[in-house]
Scaffold this motif. Sequence first.
Motif, PDB file in Angstrom:
ATOM      1  N   ALA A  45      -0.998 -49.190   9.699  1.00  0.00           N
ATOM      2  CA  ALA A  45      -0.155 -48.134   9.123  1.00  0.00           C
ATOM      3  C   ALA A  45      -0.028 -46.936  10.053  1.00  0.00           C
ATOM      4  O   ALA A  45       1.045 -46.339  10.163  1.00  0.00           O
ATOM      5  CB  ALA A  45      -0.732 -47.697   7.777  1.00  0.00           C
ATOM      6  N   VAL A  46      -1.109 -46.574  10.734  1.00  0.00           N
ATOM      7  CA  VAL A  46      -1.078 -45.398  11.607  1.00  0.00           C
ATOM      8  C   VAL A  46      -0.148 -45.616  12.797  1.00  0.00           C
ATOM      9  O   VAL A  46       0.495 -44.681  13.279  1.00  0.00           O
ATOM     10  CB  VAL A  46      -2.498 -45.067  12.087  1.00  0.00           C
ATOM     11  CG1 VAL A  46      -2.497 -43.935  13.095  1.00  0.00           C
ATOM     12  CG2 VAL A  46      -3.384 -44.705  10.907  1.00  0.00           C
ATOM     13  N   TYR A  47      -0.069 -46.863  13.289  1.00  0.00           N
ATOM     14  CA  TYR A  47       0.717 -47.157  14.485  1.00  0.00           C
ATOM     15  C   TYR A  47       2.140 -47.612  14.185  1.00  0.00           C
ATOM     16  O   TYR A  47       2.946 -47.764  15.112  1.00  0.00           O
ATOM     17  CB  TYR A  47       0.026 -48.264  15.299  1.00  0.00           C
ATOM     18  CG  TYR A  47      -1.405 -47.978  15.625  1.00  0.00           C
ATOM     19  CD1 TYR A  47      -1.757 -46.932  16.465  1.00  0.00           C
ATOM     20  CD2 TYR A  47      -2.432 -48.748  15.077  1.00  0.00           C
ATOM     21  CE1 TYR A  47      -3.081 -46.665  16.764  1.00  0.00           C
ATOM     22  CE2 TYR A  47      -3.755 -48.484  15.377  1.00  0.00           C
ATOM     23  CZ  TYR A  47      -4.073 -47.442  16.219  1.00  0.00           C
ATOM     24  OH  TYR A  47      -5.377 -47.171  16.511  1.00  0.00           O
ATOM     25  N   ALA A  48       2.458 -47.845  12.928  1.00  0.00           N
ATOM     26  CA  ALA A  48       3.690 -48.543  12.561  1.00  0.00           C
ATOM     27  C   ALA A  48       4.950 -48.008  13.231  1.00  0.00           C
ATOM     28  O   ALA A  48       5.730 -48.784  13.791  1.00  0.00           O
ATOM     29  CB  ALA A  48       3.850 -48.562  11.046  1.00  0.00           C
ATOM     30  N   PRO A  49       5.236 -46.691  13.217  1.00  0.00           N
ATOM     31  CA  PRO A  49       6.494 -46.237  13.807  1.00  0.00           C
ATOM     32  C   PRO A  49       6.448 -46.047  15.320  1.00  0.00           C
ATOM     33  O   PRO A  49       7.506 -45.958  15.953  1.00  0.00           O
ATOM     34  CB  PRO A  49       6.744 -44.896  13.100  1.00  0.00           C
ATOM     35  CG  PRO A  49       5.411 -44.397  12.726  1.00  0.00           C
ATOM     36  CD  PRO A  49       4.525 -45.602  12.540  1.00  0.00           C
ATOM     37  N   VAL A  50       5.261 -45.997  15.911  1.00  0.00           N
ATOM     38  CA  VAL A  50       5.165 -45.674  17.338  1.00  0.00           C
ATOM     39  C   VAL A  50       4.719 -46.864  18.191  1.00  0.00           C
ATOM     40  O   VAL A  50       5.129 -46.994  19.346  1.00  0.00           O
ATOM     41  CB  VAL A  50       4.215 -44.473  17.560  1.00  0.00           C
ATOM     42  CG1 VAL A  50       4.857 -43.198  17.076  1.00  0.00           C
ATOM     43  CG2 VAL A  50       2.873 -44.681  16.873  1.00  0.00           C
ATOM     44  N   LEU A  51       3.855 -47.732  17.654  1.00  0.00           N
ATOM     45  CA  LEU A  51       3.390 -48.929  18.351  1.00  0.00           C
ATOM     46  C   LEU A  51       3.518 -50.122  17.395  1.00  0.00           C
ATOM     47  O   LEU A  51       2.524 -50.643  16.891  1.00  0.00           O
ATOM     48  CB  LEU A  51       1.935 -48.764  18.808  1.00  0.00           C
ATOM     49  CG  LEU A  51       1.658 -47.712  19.886  1.00  0.00           C
ATOM     50  CD1 LEU A  51       0.153 -47.503  20.045  1.00  0.00           C
ATOM     51  CD2 LEU A  51       2.273 -48.143  21.225  1.00  0.00           C
ATOM     52  N   PRO A  52       4.746 -50.561  17.129  1.00  0.00           N
ATOM     53  CA  PRO A  52       4.933 -51.606  16.110  1.00  0.00           C
ATOM     54  C   PRO A  52       4.244 -52.918  16.447  1.00  0.00           C
ATOM     55  O   PRO A  52       3.816 -53.635  15.543  1.00  0.00           O
ATOM     56  CB  PRO A  52       6.460 -51.770  16.044  1.00  0.00           C
ATOM     57  CG  PRO A  52       6.986 -51.169  17.313  1.00  0.00           C
ATOM     58  CD  PRO A  52       6.028 -50.094  17.692  1.00  0.00           C
ATOM     59  N   VAL A  54       1.312 -53.287  18.019  1.00  0.00           N
ATOM     60  CA  VAL A  54      -0.091 -53.111  17.654  1.00  0.00           C
ATOM     61  C   VAL A  54      -0.244 -53.124  16.135  1.00  0.00           C
ATOM     62  O   VAL A  54      -1.164 -53.745  15.588  1.00  0.00           O
ATOM     63  CB  VAL A  54      -0.642 -51.789  18.238  1.00  0.00           C
ATOM     64  CG1 VAL A  54      -2.057 -51.525  17.735  1.00  0.00           C
ATOM     65  CG2 VAL A  54      -0.622 -51.832  19.759  1.00  0.00           C
ATOM     66  N   ALA A  55       0.671 -52.434  15.448  1.00  0.00           N
ATOM     67  CA  ALA A  55       0.617 -52.389  13.987  1.00  0.00           C
ATOM     68  C   ALA A  55       0.730 -53.789  13.390  1.00  0.00           C
ATOM     69  O   ALA A  55      -0.015 -54.150  12.474  1.00  0.00           O
ATOM     70  CB  ALA A  55       1.734 -51.495  13.453  1.00  0.00           C
ATOM     71  N   ALA A  56       1.652 -54.586  13.907  1.00  0.00           N
ATOM     72  CA  ALA A  56       1.843 -55.943  13.381  1.00  0.00           C
ATOM     73  C   ALA A  56       0.600 -56.803  13.617  1.00  0.00           C
ATOM     74  O   ALA A  56       0.191 -57.578  12.746  1.00  0.00           O
ATOM     75  CB  ALA A  56       3.071 -56.581  14.027  1.00  0.00           C
ATOM     76  N   ALA A  57      -0.020 -56.669  14.801  1.00  0.00           N
ATOM     77  CA  ALA A  57      -1.229 -57.454  15.087  1.00  0.00           C
ATOM     78  C   ALA A  57      -2.385 -57.022  14.199  1.00  0.00           C
ATOM     79  O   ALA A  57      -3.153 -57.865  13.712  1.00  0.00           O
ATOM     80  CB  ALA A  57      -1.608 -57.304  16.564  1.00  0.00           C
ATOM     81  N   CYS A  58      -2.523 -55.710  13.971  1.00  0.00           N
ATOM     82  CA  CYS A  58      -3.580 -55.238  13.067  1.00  0.00           C
ATOM     83  C   CYS A  58      -3.388 -55.808  11.671  1.00  0.00           C
ATOM     84  O   CYS A  58      -4.344 -56.302  11.048  1.00  0.00           O
ATOM     85  CB  CYS A  58      -3.570 -53.708  13.004  1.00  0.00           C
ATOM     86  SG  CYS A  58      -4.183 -52.868  14.478  1.00  0.00           S
ATOM     87  N   TRP A  59      -2.174 -55.742  11.161  1.00  0.00           N
ATOM     88  CA  TRP A  59      -1.906 -56.210   9.803  1.00  0.00           C
ATOM     89  C   TRP A  59      -2.119 -57.723   9.690  1.00  0.00           C
ATOM     90  O   TRP A  59      -2.636 -58.217   8.698  1.00  0.00           O
ATOM     91  CB  TRP A  59      -0.482 -55.843   9.396  1.00  0.00           C
ATOM     92  CG  TRP A  59      -0.145 -56.252   8.005  1.00  0.00           C
ATOM     93  CD1 TRP A  59       0.809 -57.140   7.597  1.00  0.00           C
ATOM     94  CD2 TRP A  59      -0.774 -55.793   6.798  1.00  0.00           C
ATOM     95  NE1 TRP A  59       0.811 -57.273   6.234  1.00  0.00           N
ATOM     96  CE2 TRP A  59      -0.156 -56.458   5.718  1.00  0.00           C
ATOM     97  CE3 TRP A  59      -1.802 -54.902   6.539  1.00  0.00           C
ATOM     98  CZ2 TRP A  59      -0.531 -56.246   4.403  1.00  0.00           C
ATOM     99  CZ3 TRP A  59      -2.189 -54.685   5.224  1.00  0.00           C
ATOM    100  CH2 TRP A  59      -1.558 -55.353   4.180  1.00  0.00           C
ATOM    101  N   GLN A  60      -1.758 -58.456  10.744  1.00  0.00           N
ATOM    102  CA  GLN A  60      -1.860 -59.915  10.700  1.00  0.00           C
ATOM    103  C   GLN A  60      -3.316 -60.386  10.763  1.00  0.00           C
ATOM    104  O   GLN A  60      -3.689 -61.356  10.093  1.00  0.00           O
ATOM    105  CB  GLN A  60      -1.076 -60.527  11.863  1.00  0.00           C
ATOM    106  CG  GLN A  60      -1.164 -62.051  11.937  1.00  0.00           C
ATOM    107  CD  GLN A  60      -0.413 -62.611  13.121  1.00  0.00           C
ATOM    108  OE1 GLN A  60       0.263 -61.890  13.865  1.00  0.00           O
ATOM    109  NE2 GLN A  60      -0.526 -63.908  13.328  1.00  0.00           N
TER     110      GLN A  60
END
Length: 340
Positions: A45-52, A54-60
């Motif tokens: 969530a923290v990276y979602a708009p700036v490092l999508p 990284v955000a997708a890998a964290c969520w997955q």
Amino acid sequence: MVLGTGFAGLTAAVRLAEDGYRVRCHGDRAMGASQRNFGQLHSGAVYAPVLPEVAAACWQHRTRWFGLLGSDIPRTYGLALFSAYDEVERYTQAWSNLGIPVRPLSAGKLDCFGVGPCPAPEAAFALPDVSVDVSALHARTATHAADLGVALAPPESCAVVRSGDDVILWGPSLGYYRPSTLVLATGHHTAHLLDLLGLQHPLSISRLPYGVLDRSDLRHPLTYWLDGDLLALSPQPDGLHVALPGRPTEPVDEAKEHYRLAASLSQRWPALPVEKLRLAWGQVAEPTGSRPDPSALVVDLSSPPPGWGRAANLIVCLPGKWTTAWHSADQVAQAVGARA
């Protein structure tokens, strides 16, 4: 053979064992960067708009830690706070795009978390991020690796040495040993070890400052301010960890970094005993320039890409975040499988 017993080394060893390989893991059992972090099991969530990416890998990959957490490992859930509405739409849209579930919080519900910043945020959300006791989780991960048949060598210092086109390992009890595949998962030490081997690489070392508020009686949730100075707080067994984004320029002015953290904390939470804040440092090895996947770096040096030296039996493994260590572990397993 895996060199490194932090989260990167242990998850790589687990994945290889799951694929049926005989795995031996060497290291001093110190967690390195795994220990000197905020303990956030990121949802992205923290990276979602700036490092999508990284955000997708964290969520997955974050759910792969859940089976190791257990009910006995302490955890606190995350909050996102905004001092103004300017950034709210950008973040909520990015969360929606990635399918990250968040929950808006009213002022009354926010009070239940015991946060009480001053001034109060204009908007607040409950996040699926979790702050965990990383030492306990690391111990659980090591036990899981051993249960899968990974041979965890006794803690000792090891040395890597070039021998022709291969890298061999030396240790007091091991002697000289030439593994068919050596996975180098040694965090910020990776750059130094590659230098010792005379292997070209694009890695640089950055020092990351953070603060620790030594108060055992502090009860504070994992909290991110997602606008303004982007202050982040995470409860850990040794106290409340406090951080701001950005990398200090060299030479590092430690007094300046300490003041920057203390000033931000006292502005947001004037009731906290900021005079007890002490400065701590973490280190990270990262490639210079952009890379295709910032959430994980796995390089098979039997066929090195530009900027890397060749070593026939060496694979370099550097997760972007400890949350995404399973992502890099999958890539290590794929690289070993391709060799076979």
